[in-house]
Design a protein around this motif. Structure first.
Motif, mmCIF file in Angstrom:
data_model
loop_
_atom_site.group_PDB
_atom_site.id
_atom_site.type_symbol
_atom_site.label_atom_id
_atom_site.label_comp_id
_atom_site.label_asym_id
_atom_site.label_seq_id
_atom_site.Cartn_x
_atom_site.Cartn_y
_atom_site.Cartn_z
ATOM 1 N N LYS A 121 0.818 -1.216 0.000
ATOM 2 C CA LYS A 121 0.000 0.000 0.000
ATOM 3 C C LYS A 121 0.852 1.266 0.000
ATOM 4 N N MET A 122 2.078 1.190 0.507
ATOM 5 C CA MET A 122 2.927 2.384 0.575
ATOM 6 C C MET A 122 3.210 2.944 -0.815
ATOM 7 N N ALA A 123 3.245 2.077 -1.833
ATOM 8 C CA ALA A 123 3.468 2.558 -3.206
ATOM 9 C C ALA A 123 2.369 3.530 -3.608
ATOM 10 N N VAL A 124 1.126 3.192 -3.249
ATOM 11 C CA VAL A 124 -0.007 4.059 -3.567
ATOM 12 C C VAL A 124 0.112 5.372 -2.807
ATOM 13 N N TYR A 125 0.481 5.299 -1.522
ATOM 14 C CA TYR A 125 0.581 6.527 -0.708
ATOM 15 C C TYR A 125 1.676 7.461 -1.236
ATOM 16 N N PHE A 126 2.825 6.895 -1.582
ATOM 17 C CA PHE A 126 3.914 7.734 -2.098
ATOM 18 C C PHE A 126 3.507 8.393 -3.419
ATOM 19 N N MET A 127 2.909 7.601 -4.330
ATOM 20 C CA MET A 127 2.481 8.147 -5.620
ATOM 21 C C MET A 127 1.388 9.202 -5.438
ATOM 22 N N ALA A 128 0.435 8.930 -4.537
ATOM 23 C CA ALA A 128 -0.668 9.876 -4.318
ATOM 24 C C ALA A 128 -0.157 11.190 -3.734
ATOM 25 N N THR A 129 0.800 11.094 -2.800
ATOM 26 C CA THR A 129 1.381 12.307 -2.214
ATOM 27 C C THR A 129 2.122 13.124 -3.266
ATOM 28 N N GLY A 130 2.883 12.429 -4.104
ATOM 29 C CA GLY A 130 3.600 13.123 -5.179
ATOM 30 C C GLY A 130 2.658 13.777 -6.163
ATOM 31 N N LEU A 131 1.579 13.075 -6.520
ATOM 32 C CA LEU A 131 0.605 13.614 -7.471
ATOM 33 C C LEU A 131 -0.117 14.824 -6.887
ATOM 34 N N LEU A 132 -0.448 14.769 -5.593
ATOM 35 C CA LEU A 132 -1.086 15.908 -4.921
ATOM 36 C C LEU A 132 -0.178 17.133 -4.962
ATOM 37 N N ALA A 133 1.107 16.945 -4.613
ATOM 38 C CA ALA A 133 2.056 18.067 -4.612
ATOM 39 C C ALA A 133 2.261 18.604 -6.027
#
Length: 398
Positions: free
Chosen positions: A266-278
């Motif tokens: 799940k951390m892959a999704v969190y890292f990608m989502a955080t990057g996409l948000l920024a």
């Protein structure tokens, strides 16, 4: 070191937006490491062009349009160029703003479990961006961007490291150019999302906001090289991550994150989502800001970011993005027009940049060197090719 970092960070944040993330995802998923060289070429071209724009801003202490308007002595040529620039930037940025806010919304949706607030996320993000632009000075925005770009960079680089990429494969993709079957349009798209015309105007205007002495030229150059280089590293990290993702149908960057979840957790999704948000937030701030700077230069408004007309322009661009997204409007025709306008604008601006930066009456001893001119002419030729391809694609000839 961090005190010297400035406008380059905003430029890097502007080109690493949801559009770039999606294109890097497509490139990595379809062609593996084979097109990393195209990103490397794009970054070099961006550094060269943005370096010229930043130098013009520092030496003249004027925006790019101000300088062009002064140097073009023939009224009808001046008016045509200004009309092309103004139309392309205002319409283009308003059309693409929906994608920027949409990218931030996609990222935030993955980080917030509450389903009931999801329909309101575009309006919430739009309001946050409005407040940041309305109440912030350049110095405050710069600090916000350094933080957001740092988060974005770490998120995507960690995502790439998680996939345990092949270093040999990356180096081969970077320094041994290949063009796989069906890869030409992807190469054009990668360059087109990195070498962005509106960033030239944004960079020149922001440089004069931060620095006012010719002694700062070395700092301006290093700011450009380091910031855009780091932006390129982020783009490469996204492509590398995507090459490890078992996906075929891609609509946006989070498709990659979801496909990585079974392999890397799940951390892959969190890292990608955080990057996409920024990435979405930074691009959603810079697009309206660039449009306002261009309008300000075209009409000769004074007062910088605090000018009421300046605020109205970025407010309209931001509102267009929120409205298009909130009401699920598909501004295809507008975006297609924007692609044509930007296809014309990039070679026009590259030529004008090259012309202005070689004028001793404008740049003095800081005019282009022979090497800079060779690089600049090469980029102009490539920009004409790129612009022609994007126009032909839109009107159905290619």
């Amino acid at each position: 070191m961090f005190k010297k970092i400035g406008p380059g960070v905003l430029v890097a944040a502007a080109f690493v937006g949801p559009g770039t993330i999606t294109m890097c995802t497509l490139a990595g998923a379809h062609f593996g490491y084979a097109l990393i060289w195209a990103l490397l070429v794009s970054i070099i071209a961006t550094i060269v062009l943005q370096g010229m724009a930043g130098r013009i801003g520092l030496v003249t202490q004027n925006g790019l349009v101000d300088v062009v308007r002064t140097e073009l002595k023939t009224p009808w040529i001046r008016n045509v160029v200004i009309a092309i620039v103004l139309g392309a930037i205002l319409v283009g940025n308003a059309a693409y703003e929906a994608g920027n806010i949409g990218g931030a919304t996609l990222g935030l949706e993955q980080l917030l479990p509450q389903q009931q607030i999801k329909p309101f996320l575009p309006a919430i993000i739009g309001t946050v961006i409005f407040l940041l632009l309305w109440f912030s000075s350049y110095k405050i925005l710069e600090k916000i961007f350094v933080g957001l770009v740092g988060i974005m960079g770490l998120s995507f680089v960690i995502s790439a490291i998680i996939t345990q990429p092949s270093i040999a494969g990356i180096l081969k993709g970077m320094f041994v150019p290949q063009l796989p079957e069906g890869g030409l349009l992807t190469v054009i798209a990668l360059v087109g999302t990195t070498v962005v015309p509106y960033n030239l105007f944004l960079h020149a205007s922001l440089v004069k906001e931060k620095w006012n002495s010719i002694n700062d030229l070395k700092t301006v150059n290093w700011d450009t090289i380091i910031s855009i280089g780091l932006g390129g590293l982020v783009s490469m990290a996204i492509l590398i991550t995507a090459s490890a993702a078992p996906i075929s149908d891609i609509n946006h960057a989070l498709d990659m994150a979801k496909s990585l979840e079974p392999l890397f957790g799940k951390m892959a999704v969190y890292f990608m989502a955080t990057g996409l948000l920024a990435a979405g937030i930074t691009s959603a701030i810079t697009a309206p800001l660039a449009a306002a700077y261009v309008a300000s230069s075209c009409f000769g408004w004074q007062g910088g970011m605090q000018n009421r007309k300046f605020k109205i322009v970025w407010g309209i661009v931001l509102l267009c993005g929120v409205v298009f997204l909130s009401f699920d409007i598909k501004p295809i025709e507008v975006i297609q027009f924007a692609q044509v306008a930007n296809g014309i604008l990039l070679p026009v601006m590259a030529l004008l940049l090259l012309w202005v930066v070689n004028k001793k009456s404008v740049m003095g001893e800081n005019k282009n060197s022979l090497l800079q001119n060779v690089l600049g002419i090469t980029i102009v030729i490539f920009a004409i090719f790129l612009g022609a391809k994007s126009i032909f694609k839109v009107i159905g000839l290619f």
